[in-house]
Design an enzyme around this catalytic site. Sequence first.
Site, mmCIF file in Angstrom:
data_model
loop_
_atom_site.group_PDB
_atom_site.id
_atom_site.type_symbol
_atom_site.label_atom_id
_atom_site.label_comp_id
_atom_site.label_asym_id
_atom_site.label_seq_id
_atom_site.Cartn_x
_atom_site.Cartn_y
_atom_site.Cartn_z
ATOM 1 C CG ASN A 4 34.624 45.080 38.425
ATOM 2 O OD1 ASN A 4 33.730 44.077 38.277
ATOM 3 N ND2 ASN A 4 35.575 45.437 37.579
ATOM 4 C CE LYS A 6 38.860 43.642 39.035
ATOM 5 N NZ LYS A 6 40.062 44.133 38.684
ATOM 6 C CG HIS A 89 37.172 46.427 33.735
ATOM 7 N ND1 HIS A 89 38.191 45.946 33.747
ATOM 8 C CD2 HIS A 89 37.015 47.223 34.929
ATOM 9 C CE1 HIS A 89 38.726 46.164 34.811
ATOM 10 N NE2 HIS A 89 37.993 46.734 35.630
ATOM 11 C CD GLU A 91 40.307 43.092 35.239
ATOM 12 O OE1 GLU A 91 39.129 42.692 35.230
ATOM 13 O OE2 GLU A 91 40.988 43.641 36.132
ATOM 14 C CD GLU A 161 38.416 51.278 36.807
ATOM 15 O OE1 GLU A 161 38.294 51.186 38.003
ATOM 16 O OE2 GLU A 161 38.633 50.159 35.942
ATOM 17 N N GLY A 167 44.277 46.409 40.221
ATOM 18 C CA GLY A 167 44.863 45.049 40.677
ATOM 19 C C GLY A 167 46.100 44.906 41.144
ATOM 20 C CB SER A 207 45.067 49.785 43.943
ATOM 21 O OG SER A 207 45.452 48.845 43.022
HETATM 22 C C1 PEP Z 1 38.819 47.504 38.736
HETATM 23 O O1 PEP Z 1 38.322 46.380 38.837
HETATM 24 O O2 PEP Z 1 37.875 48.329 38.250
HETATM 25 C C2 PEP Z 1 39.638 47.845 40.027
HETATM 26 C C3 PEP Z 1 39.921 49.328 40.000
HETATM 27 O O3 PEP Z 1 40.158 46.886 40.526
HETATM 28 P P1 PEP Z 1 41.200 47.254 41.841
HETATM 29 O O4 PEP Z 1 40.421 48.138 42.643
HETATM 30 O O5 PEP Z 1 41.436 45.654 42.413
HETATM 31 O O6 PEP Z 1 42.482 47.614 41.472
#
Ligand code: PEP
Length: 249
Positions: A4, A6, A89, A91, A161, A167, A207
Amino acid sequence: MAGNWKMNKTRDEALQFIYAVADNLPSIDKLDSIVCAPAIVLRDLVKRQGANLRIGAQNMNENDSGAYTGEISPLMLTSTNVTYVIIGHSERRQYYNETDVKVNEKTIKALSVGLTPIVCVGETLEERETNKTFDVLESQVKKALANIDSNDVTKVIIAYEPIWAIGTGKTATSDQADEACGFIRGLVQKLYSLNEASKIRVLYGGSVNVKNVKELMAKPNIDGGLVGGASLKAEDFITLCNDAVAVKY
Ligand code: PEP
């Protein structure tokens, strides 16, 4: 393994990435290597997707067309040969007020036009610390899948998630991630009373990186990863995909 991006990468950077990964990903019969990119580069990326790579969007509107300034419709995605779309997501839930109802509408719409939805669910840190994780997951999954029948449900990918791990560099332990993914799988199985629910693909995201990917992917309930930061470097994305295959086969 879904990256992803973003809101990252210019068109040139996106193309450089695609050229770099093109011949270095596992075969599609072993792994779906997916890059979910900003809408503006999707057309360029799908033109260059090799046999091993799939391109996904990061969001879509639940309507086919209309007066929704700034939105991208599901038909725009399919007409561009995009095959996956991330829905709900955290976000988007947090910054754009995307509700469980919207997530459900988008998931139903994605399925109806032949897109594979990657539906994100996950608890906040406070919810985890107050032992609400499984209640939150149950509620989000049930609402996301409302009115989806058993034929369609196996086409949905669910990404667990935990918000506190996105992040932040703070990964769920492989046991925590496995437990939550197993819970989601079991819940879907129960909701639809079918064994086929085990075919549902459940990803872990939060992460994931080249150092922890093998430990996470070795867990039986984790079918793959949804990866933000670590999916931005071609070299790392190649490692994530190949390491997932190495531990799964
Ligand atoms: C994500 O954007 O879904 C995500 C898990 O980000 P990150 O891997 O940077 O934590």
